[in-house]
Design an enzyme around this catalytic site. Sequence first.
Site, mmCIF file in Angstrom:
data_model
loop_
_atom_site.group_PDB
_atom_site.id
_atom_site.type_symbol
_atom_site.label_atom_id
_atom_site.label_comp_id
_atom_site.label_asym_id
_atom_site.label_seq_id
_atom_site.Cartn_x
_atom_site.Cartn_y
_atom_site.Cartn_z
ATOM 1 N N LEU A 104 37.051 37.707 37.482
ATOM 2 C CA LEU A 104 35.826 38.415 37.868
ATOM 3 C C LEU A 104 36.138 39.429 38.951
ATOM 4 C CD1 LEU A 104 33.397 35.408 38.181
ATOM 5 C CD2 LEU A 104 33.196 37.270 36.539
ATOM 6 N N GLY A 105 37.127 39.137 39.742
ATOM 7 C CA GLY A 105 37.463 40.044 40.824
ATOM 8 C C GLY A 105 38.596 39.463 41.627
ATOM 9 N N GLY B 171 40.083 39.462 45.653
ATOM 10 C CA GLY B 171 39.843 39.877 47.030
ATOM 11 C C GLY B 171 41.008 39.491 47.902
ATOM 12 N N GLY B 172 40.782 39.594 49.184
ATOM 13 C CA GLY B 172 41.831 39.274 50.127
ATOM 14 C C GLY B 172 42.292 37.834 49.999
ATOM 15 N N PHE B 173 41.411 36.957 49.564
ATOM 16 C CA PHE B 173 41.760 35.548 49.541
ATOM 17 C C PHE B 173 42.409 35.127 48.234
ATOM 18 C CE2 PHE B 173 38.247 35.502 52.639
ATOM 19 C CZ PHE B 173 38.973 35.044 53.713
ATOM 20 N N GLY B 174 42.164 35.866 47.204
ATOM 21 C CA GLY B 174 42.716 35.468 45.913
ATOM 22 C C GLY B 174 41.801 35.900 44.802
ATOM 23 N N VAL C 132 39.233 35.556 41.555
ATOM 24 C CA VAL C 132 38.064 34.761 41.196
ATOM 25 C C VAL C 132 37.950 34.767 39.680
ATOM 26 C CG1 VAL C 132 35.599 34.457 41.493
ATOM 27 C CG2 VAL C 132 36.939 35.526 43.290
ATOM 28 N N LYS D 110 37.280 30.349 42.736
ATOM 29 C CA LYS D 110 38.082 31.184 43.622
ATOM 30 C C LYS D 110 39.385 30.458 43.864
ATOM 31 C CE LYS D 110 36.924 34.339 46.683
ATOM 32 N NZ LYS D 110 36.236 35.061 47.713
ATOM 33 N N ASP E 122 32.807 36.966 57.385
ATOM 34 C CA ASP E 122 33.230 38.032 56.470
ATOM 35 C C ASP E 122 32.036 38.610 55.716
ATOM 36 O OD1 ASP E 122 35.077 39.752 55.444
ATOM 37 O OD2 ASP E 122 35.908 38.354 53.979
#
Length: 666
Positions: free
Chosen positions: A345-346, A348-351, A353, A368, A464
């Site tokens: 799905l996307g 981001g900085g964390f990993g 999704v 996530k 965040d």
Amino acid sequence: MVVIISAAQLCCSATSGGHEFTFHGFNSGDLTLDGIAEITSNGLLRLTNETMLQKGRALYPMPINFKNSSNGSVFSFSTTFVCAMVPQTPSWITHGIMFAITQPGGLPGALPNPYFGLFNETTFNGNATNHVVAVELDTLQNPDHDDIDNNHVGIDIHRLISVEAKSAGYYQGNQLHNFSLGSSKPIQAWVEYDGMAKQMNVTVAPLSVGKPSKPLLSFPHDISLDVLETVSIGFTAATGSAVSTQYILGWSFKMNGIAQELDPSKLPKLPRVGPKRKSRFLVIGVPVIAIFSLIIIAFGVGYYVFRKRKFAELLEDWEQLYGPHRFNYKELYFATKGFSDKQILGAGGFGKVYRGVLHNTRAEIAVKKIHNQSTLGMRPFIAEVVSMGQLCHRNLVPLRGYCRRKRELLLVYEYMPNGSLDRYLFDKPMRTLSWNQRFQVIKGVASALFYLHEEWEQVVIHRDIKASNVLLDSEWNGRLGDFGLARLYDHGSDPQTTHVAGTHGYLAPEHVRTGKATTSSDMFAFGAFLLEVACGRRPIEQTASNDDLILVEWVFSWWNRGEILQTVDPKLGEDYDVEEVDMVLKLGLLCSLLDAELRPNIRQVIRYLERFVALPKLSLLTLSIAGLTISRSEGFDDFVLSLSYSDDKIGSCYSSITNSIVSEGR
Ligand SMILES: *[C@@H]1O[C@H](CO)[C@@H](O)[C@H](O)[C@H]1NC(C)=O
Ligand SMILES: *[C@@H]1O[C@H](CO)[C@@H](O)[C@H](O)[C@H]1NC(C)=O
Ligand SMILES: *[C@@H]1O[C@H](CO)[C@@H](O)[C@H](O)[C@H]1NC(C)=O
Ligand SMILES: *[C@@H]1O[C@H](CO)[C@@H](O)[C@H](O)[C@H]1NC(C)=O
Ligand SMILES: *[C@@H]1O[C@H](CO)[C@@H](O)[C@H](O)[C@H]1NC(C)=O
């Protein structure tokens, strides 16, 4: 006289006692044994076993009167027996069996092979004084005995050289079928002598075939001169330097008549697997089976280990507490189709999704997947994640649970069908949101933040807040996601490197400086978020002239010129509520104050948004752009705003205070 003779004959027959018998298997005592012959526990007569150079002999215990005493002619008789010759290994030889009519008690001085335990080296070549008539089932071709081949049936009189012999076979009609005597399978033989016709017939066949209509050997000969008046009958066999086991399974005899047929079902069974057969199984079968089993086991174990690894999780005792929040990795793996790229799905900085559907409930989820080097300090973090699972607000993305693996943490959220807000704001989006929708989203996020900061039992700092962390549910309500996640970086980060979690452009300066997140630092990010939504731009954006456009400065400069509405997202056109937009922009600036103390808290923000209270009046004293860098290496360009404002309602103590203090000297 005649009567007396008859009576004497009858008496004689009767006393001889051997005129008729039938054995389906034998009991000890049924036969007189000699040599190594034995009766096995299941009733087989075993003439020889696997000991070399041995002989075995079994005779009917009673001598039988064979001749008519008046004229010395031999009576008719008939006998049949079932035997089996079992070689040590299937390809090896067997030694043959002899059915013999001999002098009572057998011929003395008999020797093992090649003499069948019947003759010896002086007697085998024949002498009428031997008084032997025999039928040989011979499986060796011995040139000294003029044998025709190594699988023959012969009639022997006085000596081992047959008077008549043929290859083993049986007739069906006129068709002669060969078969092997030494095949380990039971075979049946019939020996019949017709005292009138003076003819001896010998018939052999595999036991399964039954009695052939036509004998294999028919030898016209009067044996009256060859046998004594009283004889012994029985079997002999012997081993030579090679060994085999010879069995008799059953035997029937009748003087002056047809011997009773043997019933195969009543015969004792041969030992099922000969030792040789077993050894072949051991030599070939067992290793093959063992190798196959090993391969299968190896594959099985390999697959098991592979599955174990693939779905391995970290599960510590204390996590029992969080049972219902703990997801199975396998469940998530299948829900996301093996974390397929198609499900992303996307990122981001964390990993990344991933979208997924839980198998059992069909619930749509977003997973996530956070790459996490540190497994230390997970406990308080998980505790926090789980406690956040208890957060429940209509403007928060519900956290369903988590799963932990060696280097990964998986957080499971409810799936938000309309994705994240940034998709509708920046970079020429496919579709944009109207001002009303945006204002609803802003109010929703503010309400969620109020819940986190003030309403829940403990203060939750989001850390965040940004447009990409605001998700839109099916009714286009804004829902704040990823709350508290920045803590993970705080936990996991190496104390040697100072790394502040959050997103550049949304980080409050004091947060960057001290590394400590507070509700005020959340408010700073919320200010940036308000400006993003109203202006449709990112907090820091590359402009055409390749300089960073810092949104807050830009809005501030327009406000300074009294034209703050110039910053409104052009995608909105004219279609917006001027007062609301003006208020949101100013509130954005207010939240972006460098001095944390001066930022409004969320309770105040809500009051402004709901128009319960008018925004404090902003007034400019100074604006300086110091351009000081907090950490150039990390690319943080910081800016310093000095603002003063007067606020009748909230900040009388701050009114008209000039805040030109804030600078980033070091
Ligand atoms: C064969 O039989 C004899 C006599 O019963 C016995 O002594 C011998 O051990 C047997 N040999 C084998 C190999 O069974
Ligand atoms: C011998 O005597 C029996 C009757 O006692 C008779 O049936 C048979 O034919 C005789 N045999 C010879 C060879 O004379
Ligand atoms: C052979 O057998 C005969 C009688 O059948 C006997 O007299 C003789 O001694 C035996 N010879 C040997 C070598 O055993
Ligand atoms: C047959 O045996 C007898 C007695 O044992 C002997 O006298 C005779 O010579 C033998 N005949 C032959 C042909 O060996
Ligand atoms: C039977 O055996 C003989 C001799 O061993 C051989 O010549 C013949 O071909 C065999 N017949 C069959 C049908 O096997």
